[in-house]
Each structure stands twice: as structure tokens, then as C-alpha cells.
Design a protein around this motif. Structure first.
Motif, PDB file in Angstrom:
ATOM      1  N   ALA A  78       0.804  -1.230   0.083  1.00  0.00           N
ATOM      2  CA  ALA A  78      -0.021  -0.193   0.020  1.00  0.00           C
ATOM      3  C   ALA A  78       0.989   1.376   0.021  1.00  0.00           C
ATOM      4  O   ALA A  78       0.516   2.218  -0.688  1.00  0.00           O
ATOM      5  N   TYR A  79       1.942   1.180   0.933  1.00  0.00           N
ATOM      6  CA  TYR A  79       2.976   2.498   0.782  1.00  0.00           C
ATOM      7  C   TYR A  79       3.521   2.655  -0.441  1.00  0.00           C
ATOM      8  O   TYR A  79       3.618   3.758  -1.013  1.00  0.00           O
ATOM      9  N   CYS A  80       4.125   1.556  -0.971  1.00  0.00           N
ATOM     10  CA  CYS A  80       4.691   1.497  -2.275  1.00  0.00           C
ATOM     11  C   CYS A  80       4.009   2.007  -3.301  1.00  0.00           C
ATOM     12  O   CYS A  80       4.422   2.735  -4.289  1.00  0.00           O
ATOM     13  N   SER A  81       2.692   1.551  -3.528  1.00  0.00           N
ATOM     14  CA  SER A  81       1.963   1.695  -4.689  1.00  0.00           C
ATOM     15  C   SER A  81       1.434   3.341  -4.576  1.00  0.00           C
ATOM     16  O   SER A  81       1.076   3.978  -5.725  1.00  0.00           O
ATOM     17  N   ARG A  82       1.767   3.993  -3.458  1.00  0.00           N
ATOM     18  CA  ARG A  82       1.372   5.396  -3.268  1.00  0.00           C
ATOM     19  C   ARG A  82       2.544   6.120  -3.327  1.00  0.00           C
ATOM     20  O   ARG A  82       2.732   7.505  -2.944  1.00  0.00           O
ATOM     21  N   GLY A  83       3.766   5.602  -3.895  1.00  0.00           N
ATOM     22  CA  GLY A  83       5.019   6.340  -3.715  1.00  0.00           C
ATOM     23  C   GLY A  83       5.495   6.686  -2.447  1.00  0.00           C
ATOM     24  O   GLY A  83       6.270   7.670  -2.354  1.00  0.00           O
ATOM     25  N   ARG A  84       5.454   6.149  -1.558  1.00  0.00           N
ATOM     26  CA  ARG A  84       5.736   6.404  -0.005  1.00  0.00           C
ATOM     27  C   ARG A  84       6.644   5.117   0.496  1.00  0.00           C
ATOM     28  O   ARG A  84       6.266   4.420   1.438  1.00  0.00           O
ATOM     29  N   VAL A  85       7.923   5.141  -0.302  1.00  0.00           N
ATOM     30  CA  VAL A  85       8.749   4.041   0.000  1.00  0.00           C
ATOM     31  C   VAL A  85       9.535   4.005   1.433  1.00  0.00           C
ATOM     32  O   VAL A  85       9.596   3.063   2.132  1.00  0.00           O
ATOM     33  N   GLU A  86       9.448   5.339   1.855  1.00  0.00           N
ATOM     34  CA  GLU A  86      10.104   5.546   3.399  1.00  0.00           C
ATOM     35  C   GLU A  86       9.136   4.928   4.148  1.00  0.00           C
ATOM     36  O   GLU A  86       9.413   4.342   5.306  1.00  0.00           O
ATOM     37  N   GLY A  87       7.731   5.072   4.183  1.00  0.00           N
ATOM     38  CA  GLY A  87       6.782   4.442   5.027  1.00  0.00           C
ATOM     39  C   GLY A  87       6.735   3.160   4.881  1.00  0.00           C
ATOM     40  O   GLY A  87       6.739   2.410   5.712  1.00  0.00           O
ATOM     41  N   ALA A  88       7.219   2.563   3.909  1.00  0.00           N
ATOM     42  CA  ALA A  88       7.223   1.153   3.639  1.00  0.00           C
ATOM     43  C   ALA A  88       8.498   0.413   4.294  1.00  0.00           C
ATOM     44  O   ALA A  88       8.380  -0.558   4.945  1.00  0.00           O
ATOM     45  N   ARG A  89       9.549   1.239   4.281  1.00  0.00           N
ATOM     46  CA  ARG A  89      10.780   0.873   5.080  1.00  0.00           C
ATOM     47  C   ARG A  89      10.537   0.903   6.462  1.00  0.00           C
ATOM     48  O   ARG A  89      11.024  -0.221   7.189  1.00  0.00           O
ATOM     49  N   LEU A  90       9.632   1.816   6.926  1.00  0.00           N
ATOM     50  CA  LEU A  90       9.218   1.760   8.678  1.00  0.00           C
ATOM     51  C   LEU A  90       8.517   0.417   9.014  1.00  0.00           C
ATOM     52  O   LEU A  90       8.821  -0.305  10.036  1.00  0.00           O
ATOM     53  N   VAL A  91       7.699   0.055   7.847  1.00  0.00           N
ATOM     54  CA  VAL A  91       6.900  -1.351   8.051  1.00  0.00           C
ATOM     55  C   VAL A  91       7.737  -2.592   8.203  1.00  0.00           C
ATOM     56  O   VAL A  91       7.826  -3.455   8.564  1.00  0.00           O
ATOM     57  N   LEU A  92       8.796  -2.278   6.982  1.00  0.00           N
ATOM     58  CA  LEU A  92       9.712  -3.408   7.045  1.00  0.00           C
ATOM     59  C   LEU A  92      10.519  -3.701   8.163  1.00  0.00           C
ATOM     60  O   LEU A  92      10.990  -4.843   8.466  1.00  0.00           O
ATOM     61  N   ASN A  93      10.882  -2.396   9.012  1.00  0.00           N
ATOM     62  CA  ASN A  93      11.596  -2.377  10.063  1.00  0.00           C
ATOM     63  C   ASN A  93      10.926  -3.268  11.005  1.00  0.00           C
ATOM     64  O   ASN A  93      11.422  -4.091  11.755  1.00  0.00           O
ATOM     65  N   ALA A  94       9.619  -3.006  11.271  1.00  0.00           N
ATOM     66  CA  ALA A  94       8.785  -3.635  12.150  1.00  0.00           C
ATOM     67  C   ALA A  94       8.609  -5.109  11.884  1.00  0.00           C
ATOM     68  O   ALA A  94       8.615  -5.905  13.059  1.00  0.00           O
TER      69      ALA A  94
ATOM     70  N   SER B 108       9.030  -2.126  -6.750  1.00  0.00           N
ATOM     71  CA  SER B 108       7.860  -1.339  -7.632  1.00  0.00           C
ATOM     72  C   SER B 108       7.709  -0.121  -7.111  1.00  0.00           C
ATOM     73  O   SER B 108       7.804   0.906  -7.996  1.00  0.00           O
ATOM     74  N   GLY B 109       7.826   0.104  -5.677  1.00  0.00           N
ATOM     75  CA  GLY B 109       7.824   1.463  -5.318  1.00  0.00           C
ATOM     76  C   GLY B 109       8.972   2.426  -5.527  1.00  0.00           C
ATOM     77  O   GLY B 109       8.694   3.532  -6.023  1.00  0.00           O
ATOM     78  N   MET B 110      10.035   1.901  -5.378  1.00  0.00           N
ATOM     79  CA  MET B 110      11.270   2.652  -5.992  1.00  0.00           C
ATOM     80  C   MET B 110      11.186   2.958  -7.351  1.00  0.00           C
ATOM     81  O   MET B 110      11.787   4.011  -7.783  1.00  0.00           O
ATOM     82  N   CYS B 111      10.947   2.153  -8.317  1.00  0.00           N
ATOM     83  CA  CYS B 111      10.725   2.350  -9.523  1.00  0.00           C
ATOM     84  C   CYS B 111       9.855   3.453  -9.892  1.00  0.00           C
ATOM     85  O   CYS B 111      10.028   4.407 -10.674  1.00  0.00           O
ATOM     86  N   LYS B 112       8.621   3.631  -9.184  1.00  0.00           N
ATOM     87  CA  LYS B 112       7.723   4.468  -9.375  1.00  0.00           C
ATOM     88  C   LYS B 112       8.401   5.910  -8.920  1.00  0.00           C
ATOM     89  O   LYS B 112       8.099   6.941  -9.577  1.00  0.00           O
ATOM     90  N   GLU B 113       9.353   5.947  -7.920  1.00  0.00           N
ATOM     91  CA  GLU B 113       9.967   7.076  -7.448  1.00  0.00           C
ATOM     92  C   GLU B 113      11.121   7.497  -8.273  1.00  0.00           C
ATOM     93  O   GLU B 113      11.783   8.382  -7.882  1.00  0.00           O
ATOM     94  N   LYS B 114      11.332   6.771  -9.298  1.00  0.00           N
ATOM     95  CA  LYS B 114      12.320   6.975 -10.338  1.00  0.00           C
ATOM     96  C   LYS B 114      13.901   6.486  -9.475  1.00  0.00           C
ATOM     97  O   LYS B 114      14.955   7.113  -9.810  1.00  0.00           O
TER      98      LYS B 114
END
Length: 650
Positions: free
Chosen positions: A286-302, A320-326
Motif C-alpha cells: 500500500a505504501y509503495c503503490s502510493r510512492g511512499r517508500v520511506e513509509g514502507a521501510r518503517l513497516v519493513l523494520n517492524a 515497484s515503489g522505488m521504480c515509481k519514485e524513479k
């Protein structure tokens, strides 16, 4: 004589058993003097039926007991032959007697043509089949019954309830499977109705049944309905499973409520339900599809802190999220790490990277990932080829695109709707009308219906080639077919007429948009403004800018540059500067186009000093002059001031 005929009827039985069956089940009828089974019923070429009433048929003599014995001895040809004359009462009696052997009951049902039964008998057959270890046959029969429209789902529910009572079934399996069948048929509202009918009877659906409904609501994007059902489950004290929680987290993510989704994970844990890899993957995706990779990283850490191992889906979502953010380098690094962890990338993961590098314009890297796929034994998909072909068209590498399509076909991959739209769009962009229409015709021969995108590309290429009558005819043909037309298609047609100076037709199309409730956008108005300016009607173009604002359409920097260019070409520099100032006042910075138009206008008016001042200003703002800039200065003044000569990129 009776013994002989019984052998024809039941060749697998011994003589005594056959005699007993015929004596007790057939000869007991009072009006019969002698019964010899009819040849067609018993597969005998010699035996005939003799009765006191010659009008009676063999089928009218078939009793439930005889049918049951026939089922148990697998006399399916005999049963099938009699099926058209069996009444619901006889069939129901057989089914009731076979309820302890549901496999035989199911076979019996199939041989008497289930679709010919009335709803009551069908529901009894379904109830008997529900005793089978696998739910698949029961689900299939339920779907057939629902699809046949023999009765509403609520009537089917009531009939199943009666059948359940007759068979003494204590579980809710029949109703659970009915709801599941509704969900699989995307008739979830009827399933929900059955849910409430169960509630009215004091019955509690299984959590798996509730999950089926929640999942279907999610797939149909009916998140509000999912919450209504979830609240009802809570009231009925139906205990949620990990699967339930994951669905509801997905519902929150689909609604864009990512913070609440994370809080829901805490709610799970408070109820002693441990989140699993699916829980965290849902959040990360969900975070990655909205271009919020940093938010996804926090979930990853948890996720890591809980000791939950990352899987291929976790990595694929992050890539996929990183590619969306180029952030392609980071995506490639993450991909390498994924492989180091021993996780096998899927074709989808490779396609994500290929798409990212294609969008970035790095075709070498994109094709490199395609080659790596092949080396690792992962077959490129149609999507892989679609991405690469589209990228080649964007680079106008037509020959390579054709070669790739040929390669795709040689590998046995079938071009889909997207492939054809890419090909048609690609050749349309390059102005190749013949090639674009040849792929349109090929589409039709393959049984693939052209879409809105297909027709928009064809109208675009016709307009670009000034073949406006053909473009108009195609548009009318599309309308007559009932194909939905959108603003992009209208814009392509309006642009063609504006480029050809037919402003009357262009504005008639604008009126047609209003009639069809197709809202014009900034591109529509920019195209019309450009058409007016080409004819020197800048004030009318200015009126269109004001109309845009009245309609709630926000002008962009292109809108203002069109007006600045229009006034500058007429040498009306005071008006051009006024528009430039208006542009600045609403937060748009002048672009290279802005400066080029103004410099051209001042040079045309022999105001070289002002043109040179603008050149210095644009350089100071970090805007690099291009050939058009210097050409205007050279034509207007003949020389270039030495103070800005160093800015020449040549």
C-alpha cells in the motif's frame, strides 16, 4: 421365465437375488398378471412387457426400491433411459435413501439430468451432496441452481433449510456453501441476504464464510459494505481469524487510510492474533503503490523486529515503489539483495524493473533484465514484450520494435489488446496511417475488439496527416457503435481541425462534448487558443482563457505561453508582458518558450536592447538558450552582445 428376464435386467446379480428383486418390487402390483421387463428399459433385444392394460409403459412401473437397487448396481444406462418419466416424489425418495452414500447420490443426480429437476428436488440433492468430503460438487450444483434462475436465492435458502431438516443435518454447511457460491459468482448482495437469514434463524455462519464475503466486497471495491458486514460480525461475536484481519487491513489500505491500517495491526495484537507476512506485505504494498517508500521501510523494520522473514512479494513491492519514485539504482540494489537471500524473482518483478528503466529511457538496462530472465529460465511474458515494444516506439526505433513483435510471435506468445494498442499508437505517433490501420484490421481478424484507446490513436494519425474527413467519419462510426468517447479522443479531433484552420468544426466539437457530458480539460482549451492565435485572433484566445477559469479549469503554463507567443507574433509586446506578469502572479515561472516568444517579439519591433535584457535574465535564472533564441536575435539585430556570448551552447 422371470429368472431369465432378471438376468437381462441385473446381469451382475445371482439368480436368487434377481428373482427376489422382481418379485417384491414389481410383481406386487395387483393389476399385473405377468411382468416381463421391456426390452428398451432393460437393454434386452428379446424381452417384452405384457400387462392387463396395454397402455401402461415400463417407466410407470419403476418404483423407488428398484431405482435404488439400480443405482447400487451401477445400472446407469437403465436409469438415464427412465429419467424423463421419473417424478419428483420418486427421485426424492431415492435421494433420501442414498444420503449415507453421497457419492452414489451424486452419480444418480447426474444421470437423471439435474437441470431438469424442480427447485425442491435440486435442493435435496444438494443437501445430500454436502455430506461429501469435498465441497466442490455441492458448490457446482449450487451455482447451476442460482444461474438457472429457477428461483431466487432466498427461495433456494428456504428449500435448503427444509432439506437440511429432512436429512437431520445439524451443521450450517449448506448455508455457508450457498453464500460462498454467491460470492464466487460475484452476487455478494444475495450472499449477504442469506447471511441475515441465517442470523434470523439463530445460526452463526463460519468465519470462512464471512471472510469470503469480506474478500468479495474488497475485490469489488465496496469497502463500505465490508465495514457494515464486519460490524455485524462483531455484534454476532464471530471471532475474526488472521485472514479476516488481513482483509480489513487491505480494506483500509484501499481507502488510503494507511495510518489506521497500521493501528489495526496493534488492535490484532491486543486480541492475541499475531500478524504474519501477509499482514506486513499488505501494508508495504500500500505504501509503495502510493510512492511512499520511506513509509514502507518503517513497516519493513517492524516486520524484521517481529522476526518475520521477508518473501518475494515483500521485495517485489519495494522494488515497484522505488521504480515509481524513479529510484532505479536503489531498486536494482534491492533486487540483487533479493537474489542473495535465495529468493527467486518472478516475471512480474523483472517486468517492474524493465518498466522502470524503459520509462527512464535506459533501454540497454531494460533489455539486460530481459536477457537475465531468459538465462534464469524465467520466460518473458506478453507484458515483458509490450513494455519493450512501447519503449522502442517512444524512441522511434520502428525496425527494432517490428523485430521484437516477430520474436514474441515465434515464441508462441499471443498478442493481446494492449500489444495491438501499443503497435497502433506507435505507428500513429510516427504518422504511418497504413501500418496503424493494418494492425487495426488484424485485431478484428483475431477477434480482439478495438477499444477507446485504439480509436483515439487512429483519429490522431488521421488528424496528423490532415485527413480530417476520414477522421470525422471514423469518429461518427465510433459513436454509432456505442463506443464510449472521452476527452482525449475529442482533443485529438479538435487538434486536427485547429491545425487545418477549421475553427468552426473545432468549436462544434466543443459543443458536442457538452451534450455528451464529456468535460473539456486544459488541453482542449489550449488547442482552441492555439488555433485562434494561428489566425491572429489573440483576443479571442484570451477570452477562451477567461472561459477556462469560469468553468473551473485551471490554465497551465502552456496556456499563458500560447497567449504570450500570440501577442509577440503580432508585435503587441505590452499585452505579451501583461500576460507574463499574470503568469508570474499565480506562481508559474517563465519557461524557455516564454523567453523565446518575448525575445522574438522585441526583435520584430526592433527593440534589441530589451531582447538582450531578456536573454541575460533567462541565463541568470538557469534557463539555457536554444537555437531559436539565437536565431531570433540574429534575425532581429544581426549581432549578439559579447556579455552573453558565452551562454551559446555551441
Amino acid at each position: 421365465m422371470i429368472r431369465d428376464s432378471s438376468k437381462a435386467l441385473f446381469p451382475s446379480f445371482n439368480n436368487m437375488k434377481a428373482h427376489k428383486v422382481l418379485s417384491s418390487q414389481i410383481l406386487k402390483r395387483k393389476k399385473l398378471k405377468t411382468v416381463i421387463p421391456h426390452s428398451s428399459a432393460l437393454c434386452s433385444s428379446t424381452s417384452q412387457l405384457v400387462t392387463s392394460d396395454q397402455s401402461q409403459t415400463a417407466s410407470s412401473q419403476i418404483s423407488p426400491e428398484l431405482l435404488i437397487e439400480s443405482v447400487r448396481s451401477s445400472q446407469w444406462h437403465f436409469i438415464k433411459h427412465q429419467s424423463s418419466d421419473l417424478n419428483p416424489s420418486v427421485i426424492s425418495t431415492v435421494l433420501l435413501n442414498l444420503h449415507k452414500t453421497p457419492e452414489l447420490a451424486l452419480q444418480f443426480t447426474s444421470h437423471i439430468e439435474f437441470q431438469r429437476l424442480d427447485v425442491k428436488t435440486r435442493c435435496l440433492a444438494i443437501a445430500v451432496a454436502s455430506r461429501l468430503p469435498s465441497p466442490k460438487p455441492t458448490l457446482q450444483l449450487l451455482k447451476q441452481t442460482i444461474y438457472s434462475d429457477i428461483a431466487s436465492v432466498t427461495v433456494i435458502f428456504d428449500e435448503l433449510a427444509l432439506a437440511r431438516d429432512r436429512l437431520g443435518i445439524s451443521t450450517t454447511i449448506l448455508f455457508d456453501l450457498l453464500i460462498r457460491a454467491c460470492c464466487e459468482m460475484k452476487r455478494v448482495d444475495e450472499g449477504l441476504e442469506c447471511f441475515y437469514m441465517m442470523k434470523d434463524k439463530g445460526l452463526i455462519p463460519k468465519i470462512e464464510t464471512c471472510n469470503d464475503m469480506l474478500s468479495t466486497f474488497l475485490k469489488l471495491n465496496r469497502t463500505e459494505s465490508a465495514w457494515v458486514l464486519y460490524a455485524e460480525m462483531f455484534k454476532m461475536r464471530i471471532k475474526s481469524s488472521i485472514y479476516t484481519f488481513n482483509i480489513m487491513i487491505n480494506v483500509l489500505c484501499k481507502e488510503g487510510k494507511l495510518k489506521k491500517a497500521k493501528e489495526f495491526v496493534n488492535f490484532m495484537e491486543n486480541l492475541a492474533v499475531k500478524p504474519n507476512v501477509v499482514t506486513y506485505n499488505t501494508l508495504i504494498h500500500a505504501y509503495c503503490s502510493r510512492g511512499r517508500v520511506e513509509g514502507a521501510r518503517l513497516v519493513l523494520n517492524a516486520m524484521r523486529s517481529k522476526g518475520i522473514e521477508l518473501d518475494s512479494y515483500t521485495y517485489s513491492s519495494l522494488i515497484s515503489g522505488m521504480c515509481k519514485e524513479k529510484r532505479l539504482e536503489e531498486a536494482s540494489e534491492m533486487f540483487e539483495k533479493m537474489k542473495e537471500m535465495g529468493l527467486v524473482p518472478s516475471a512480474i518483478t523483472y517486468n517492474t524493473l524493465i518498466d522502470g528503466y524503459c520509462n527512464y529511457g535506459d533501454l540497454e538496462k531494460a533489455f539486460g533484465y530481459r536477457d537475465e530472465m531468459v538465462e534464469r529460465g524465467i520466460l518473458p511474458t506478453v507484458s515483458t514484450y509490450n513494455l519493450l515494444v512501447h519503449a522502442l516506439f517512444m524512441e522511434c526505433k520502428m525496425g527494432q520494435a517490428d523485430d521484437l513483435v516477430k520474436e514474441m510471435r515465434e515464441k508462441g506468445l499471443v498478442a493481446d489488446e494492449i500489444t495491438y494498442n501499443i503497435l497502433i499508437n506507435g505507428y500513429s505517433r510516427c504518422g504511418n496511417v497504413k501500418k496503424a490501420f493494418s494492425f487495426h484490421d488484424e485485431m478484428l481478424t483475431k477477434g480482439i475488439q478495438p477499444t477507446q484507446v485504439t480509436y483515439t490513436s487512429l483519429i490522431f494519425v488521421l488528424s496528423r496527416r490532415n485527413r480530417m474527413k476520414e477522421a470525422d467519419d471514423l469518429f461518427e462510426k465510433i459513436m454509432s457503435k456505442g463506443v464510449a468517447v472521452d476527452v482525449v479522443m475529442f482533443n485529438a479531433l479538435i487538434d486536427g481541425h485547429c491545425a487545418n484552420g477549421n475553427m468552426e468544426r473545432a468549436f462544434s466539437l466543443l459543443k458536442k462534448m457538452d451534450k455528451l457530458n464529456v468535460s473539456p480539460d486544459d488541453v482542449t482549451y489550449n488547442t482552441l487558443m492555439q488555433g485562434h492565435c494561428r489566425k491572429g485572433r489573440v483576443e479571442e484566445a484570451r477570452e477562451l482563457l477567461d472561459e477556462m477559469k469560469r468553468r473551473g479549469i485551471k490554465p497551465d503554463h502552456v496556456s499563458y505561453n500560447i497567449l504570450i507567443s500570440g501577442y509577440s507574433r503580432k508585435g503587441e509586446m505590452k499585452d505579451a508582458l501583461r500576460v507574463r506578469d499574470e503568469m508570474l502572479s499565480i506562481g508559474f515561472n517563465p519557461t524557455l518558450l516564454t523567453y523565446n516568444a518575448l525575445i522574438q517579439g522585441f526583435c520584430k519591433n526592433q527593440e534589441g536592447d530589451l531582447a538582450e535584457d531578456l536573454l541575460k535574465e533567462m541565463v541568470s535564472k538557469g534557463i539555457t538558450p536554444d537555437d531559436s533564441t539565437y536565431l531570433s536575435l540574429i534575425e532581429g539585430m544581426g549581432t549578439i552582445d559579447h556579455s552573453v556570448e558565452s551562454c551559446n551552447p555551441c
